[in-house]
Design a protein around this motif. Structure first.
Motif, mmCIF file in Angstrom:
data_model
loop_
_atom_site.group_PDB
_atom_site.id
_atom_site.type_symbol
_atom_site.label_atom_id
_atom_site.label_comp_id
_atom_site.label_asym_id
_atom_site.label_seq_id
_atom_site.Cartn_x
_atom_site.Cartn_y
_atom_site.Cartn_z
ATOM 1 N N PRO A 1 0.797 -1.239 0.000
ATOM 2 C CA PRO A 1 0.000 0.000 0.000
ATOM 3 C C PRO A 1 0.823 1.280 0.000
ATOM 4 C CG PRO A 1 -0.022 -1.022 2.174
ATOM 5 C CD PRO A 1 0.649 -1.994 1.253
ATOM 6 N N HIS A 2 2.067 1.222 0.488
ATOM 7 C CA HIS A 2 2.917 2.420 0.532
ATOM 8 C C HIS A 2 3.782 2.571 -0.717
ATOM 9 C CE1 HIS A 2 1.693 3.128 4.655
ATOM 10 N NE2 HIS A 2 2.007 1.884 4.954
ATOM 11 N N HIS A 3 3.632 1.666 -1.671
ATOM 12 C CA HIS A 3 4.319 1.746 -2.962
ATOM 13 C C HIS A 3 5.841 1.804 -2.808
ATOM 14 C CE1 HIS A 3 0.244 3.560 -3.550
ATOM 15 N NE2 HIS A 3 0.241 2.683 -4.539
ATOM 16 N N PHE A 4 6.381 0.804 -2.141
ATOM 17 C CA PHE A 4 7.829 0.715 -1.946
ATOM 18 C C PHE A 4 8.492 0.020 -3.138
ATOM 19 C CE2 PHE A 4 6.815 0.847 2.740
ATOM 20 C CZ PHE A 4 7.471 2.039 2.998
ATOM 21 N N PHE A 5 9.688 0.512 -3.511
ATOM 22 C CA PHE A 5 10.645 -0.240 -4.313
ATOM 23 C C PHE A 5 11.504 -1.037 -3.321
ATOM 24 C CE2 PHE A 5 9.360 2.968 -7.194
ATOM 25 C CZ PHE A 5 9.775 2.650 -8.486
ATOM 26 N N ILE A 6 11.903 -2.234 -3.699
ATOM 27 C CA ILE A 6 12.800 -3.032 -2.863
ATOM 28 C C ILE A 6 14.155 -3.117 -3.566
ATOM 29 C CG2 ILE A 6 13.252 -5.286 -1.839
ATOM 30 C CD1 ILE A 6 11.035 -3.780 -0.446
ATOM 31 N N ALA A 7 15.215 -2.699 -2.868
ATOM 32 C CA ALA A 7 16.576 -2.742 -3.399
ATOM 33 C C ALA A 7 17.381 -3.750 -2.583
ATOM 34 C CB ALA A 7 17.218 -1.360 -3.337
ATOM 35 N N THR A 8 17.765 -4.858 -3.206
ATOM 36 C CA THR A 8 18.472 -5.913 -2.488
ATOM 37 C C THR A 8 19.345 -6.717 -3.438
ATOM 38 O OG1 THR A 8 18.185 -7.841 -1.037
ATOM 39 C CG2 THR A 8 16.575 -7.546 -2.798
ATOM 40 N N GLN A 9 20.380 -7.357 -2.871
ATOM 41 C CA GLN A 9 21.217 -8.313 -3.582
ATOM 42 C C GLN A 9 20.947 -9.736 -3.090
ATOM 43 O OE1 GLN A 9 22.117 -6.003 -6.020
ATOM 44 N NE2 GLN A 9 23.947 -7.304 -6.160
ATOM 45 N N ASP A 10 20.031 -9.867 -2.136
ATOM 46 C CA ASP A 10 19.689 -11.175 -1.571
ATOM 47 C C ASP A 10 18.775 -11.905 -2.572
ATOM 48 O OD1 ASP A 10 18.806 -13.357 -0.156
ATOM 49 O OD2 ASP A 10 18.411 -12.247 1.696
ATOM 50 N N VAL B 1 5.379 -4.802 -6.814
ATOM 51 C CA VAL B 1 6.565 -4.447 -6.025
ATOM 52 C C VAL B 1 7.771 -4.385 -6.969
ATOM 53 C CG1 VAL B 1 7.987 -4.974 -4.026
ATOM 54 C CG2 VAL B 1 5.587 -5.682 -4.061
ATOM 55 N N PRO B 2 8.250 -3.203 -7.320
ATOM 56 C CA PRO B 2 9.434 -3.087 -8.185
ATOM 57 C C PRO B 2 10.697 -3.556 -7.455
ATOM 58 C CG PRO B 2 8.164 -1.041 -8.126
ATOM 59 C CD PRO B 2 7.650 -1.900 -7.024
ATOM 60 N N LEU B 3 11.564 -4.184 -8.204
ATOM 61 C CA LEU B 3 12.775 -4.765 -7.619
ATOM 62 C C LEU B 3 14.008 -4.132 -8.252
ATOM 63 C CD1 LEU B 3 14.033 -6.957 -5.767
ATOM 64 C CD2 LEU B 3 13.914 -8.514 -7.730
ATOM 65 N N LEU B 4 14.920 -3.653 -7.396
ATOM 66 C CA LEU B 4 16.191 -3.062 -7.836
ATOM 67 C C LEU B 4 17.353 -3.923 -7.369
ATOM 68 C CD1 LEU B 4 15.495 0.690 -6.986
ATOM 69 C CD2 LEU B 4 16.232 -0.101 -9.228
ATOM 70 N N PHE B 5 18.366 -4.062 -8.224
ATOM 71 C CA PHE B 5 19.582 -4.762 -7.840
ATOM 72 C C PHE B 5 20.754 -4.190 -8.641
ATOM 73 C CE2 PHE B 5 17.077 -7.247 -10.847
ATOM 74 C CZ PHE B 5 17.944 -7.373 -11.920
ATOM 75 N N ILE B 6 21.938 -4.616 -8.319
ATOM 76 C CA ILE B 6 23.162 -4.106 -8.948
ATOM 77 C C ILE B 6 23.826 -5.229 -9.749
ATOM 78 C CG2 ILE B 6 25.469 -3.169 -8.524
ATOM 79 C CD1 ILE B 6 24.330 -1.806 -6.027
ATOM 80 N N ILE B 7 24.109 -4.927 -11.018
ATOM 81 C CA ILE B 7 24.815 -5.866 -11.896
ATOM 82 C C ILE B 7 25.901 -5.098 -12.647
ATOM 83 C CG2 ILE B 7 24.638 -7.384 -13.902
ATOM 84 C CD1 ILE B 7 21.853 -8.078 -13.112
ATOM 85 N N GLN B 8 27.110 -5.593 -12.564
ATOM 86 C CA GLN B 8 28.235 -5.008 -13.314
ATOM 87 C C GLN B 8 28.355 -3.491 -13.094
ATOM 88 O OE1 GLN B 8 27.699 -6.151 -17.408
ATOM 89 N NE2 GLN B 8 28.111 -8.314 -17.008
ATOM 90 N N ASN B 9 28.430 -3.118 -11.852
ATOM 91 C CA ASN B 9 28.639 -1.717 -11.450
ATOM 92 C C ASN B 9 27.493 -0.786 -11.832
ATOM 93 O OD1 ASN B 9 31.135 -2.645 -10.604
ATOM 94 N ND2 ASN B 9 32.157 -2.025 -12.493
ATOM 95 N N THR B 10 26.319 -1.327 -12.126
ATOM 96 C CA THR B 10 25.175 -0.484 -12.492
ATOM 97 C C THR B 10 23.925 -0.962 -11.751
ATOM 98 O OG1 THR B 10 24.676 -1.896 -14.394
ATOM 99 C CG2 THR B 10 26.042 0.044 -14.792
ATOM 100 N N MET B 11 23.060 -0.014 -11.440
ATOM 101 C CA MET B 11 21.768 -0.338 -10.832
ATOM 102 C C MET B 11 20.770 -0.700 -11.923
ATOM 103 S SD MET B 11 21.431 2.508 -7.793
ATOM 104 C CE MET B 11 21.831 3.876 -8.886
ATOM 105 N N VAL B 12 19.983 -1.711 -11.653
ATOM 106 C CA VAL B 12 19.028 -2.212 -12.649
ATOM 107 C C VAL B 12 17.662 -2.364 -11.993
ATOM 108 C CG1 VAL B 12 18.438 -4.109 -14.213
ATOM 109 C CG2 VAL B 12 20.839 -3.431 -13.911
ATOM 110 N N LEU B 13 16.640 -1.850 -12.689
ATOM 111 C CA LEU B 13 15.255 -2.067 -12.261
ATOM 112 C C LEU B 13 14.723 -3.274 -13.032
ATOM 113 C CD1 LEU B 13 12.655 -1.226 -10.777
ATOM 114 C CD2 LEU B 13 12.155 0.299 -12.695
#
Length: 248
Positions: A113-122, A135-147
């Motif tokens: 309900p609070h419209h969170f993005f989740i940023a994790t490497q787990d 639920v949008p998911l963010l992570f890091i690949i090859q020195n760049t952030m990816v949605l």
């Protein structure tokens, strides 16, 4: 390559904006693994993320994530400093702190309900997030952030919405609140429309038509004329008789 990533990010953000009512500033929940990866790859999260998402962001975390980083000691000291610079969102684990992944999952329950993005490497946490719609998911690949692209769960949810088979949980709650506010929660019957007082029937207001004879004259007028003629004759005869009597 950079332009292509930004186009994909813009497309994915537009999907969540249109179908799940995400609005700026975007609230991004980060865990310790994402902070550690950003530190190792020299990524400035606060400066780079708004440009990547093409909108203002609010970076936040939870007390459980901070306590987890503290418990891991010096190995994640830099990640702890990064996480401490973010806003802290209240979670339900006040007395008994949970793990960072469990805490972040609890923050997106009931349809996020609070419209969170989740940023994790787990990876385990990422797989659980993908099983939740919206639920949008963010992570890091090859020195760049990816949605990440919308999950199959989110796509199926939107398809059901388009066929009017499902209403989002947050919309259900807002509908119930509006009904209670307007006093319509217990009213099952629809209000009947009041019938307005109508004017007289226009057909009843028309004057009755008089019957006409074959010659085009009204029968009542003929009778009146005949009666007048008879009365005039009687009067004339009476006058003549009186005049005769006077002459004699």
């Amino acid at each position: 390559m950079k332009l292509r990533r930004q186009k994909h990010a813009k497309k994915n953000v537009g999907f969540y904006k249109h179908n799940f009512q995400f609005r700026e500033p975007f609230q991004v929940l980060l865990d310790g693994t994402f902070c550690q990866a950003a530190l190792r790859n020299k990524i400035q999260i606060r400066e780079q993320l708004p440009g990547y998402l093409a909108g203002a962001t609010q970076l936040c975390t939870t007390r459980c994530v901070l306590k987890e980083l503290e418990s891991l000691g010096k190995a994640l000291y830099g990640a702890k400093l990064i996480a401490q610079s973010f806003q802290v969102r209240n979670c339900s684990h006040h007395k008994d702190p949970a793990s960072g992944s469990a805490c972040l999952l609890s923050m997106i329950e009931e349809g996020n309900p609070h419209h969170f993005f989740i940023a994790t490497q787990d990876q385990d946490l990422a797989n659980k997030v993908k099983k939740k719609a919206g639920v949008p998911l963010l992570f890091i690949i090859q020195n760049t952030m990816v949605l990440d692209k919308p999950s199959p769960k989110s796509l199926a949810f939107v398809q059901k919405l388009q066929t009017n088979q499902l209403v989002p949980e947050h919309q259900k709650q807002s509908i119930v609140q509006l009904k209670e506010k307007e006093g319509l929660a217990k009213q099952g019957e629809k209000r009947r429309k009041r019938k307005r007082a109508g004017g007289p029937n226009p057909l009843s207001c028309l004057k009755k038509k008089k019957k006409m004879t074959q010659e085009g004259q009204e029968p009542s007028a003929e009778k009146k004329k005949r009666r007048k003629r008879k009365r005039n004759r009687v009067k004339a005869e009476a006058v003549q008789s009186v005049q005769k009597d006077e002459e004699e």
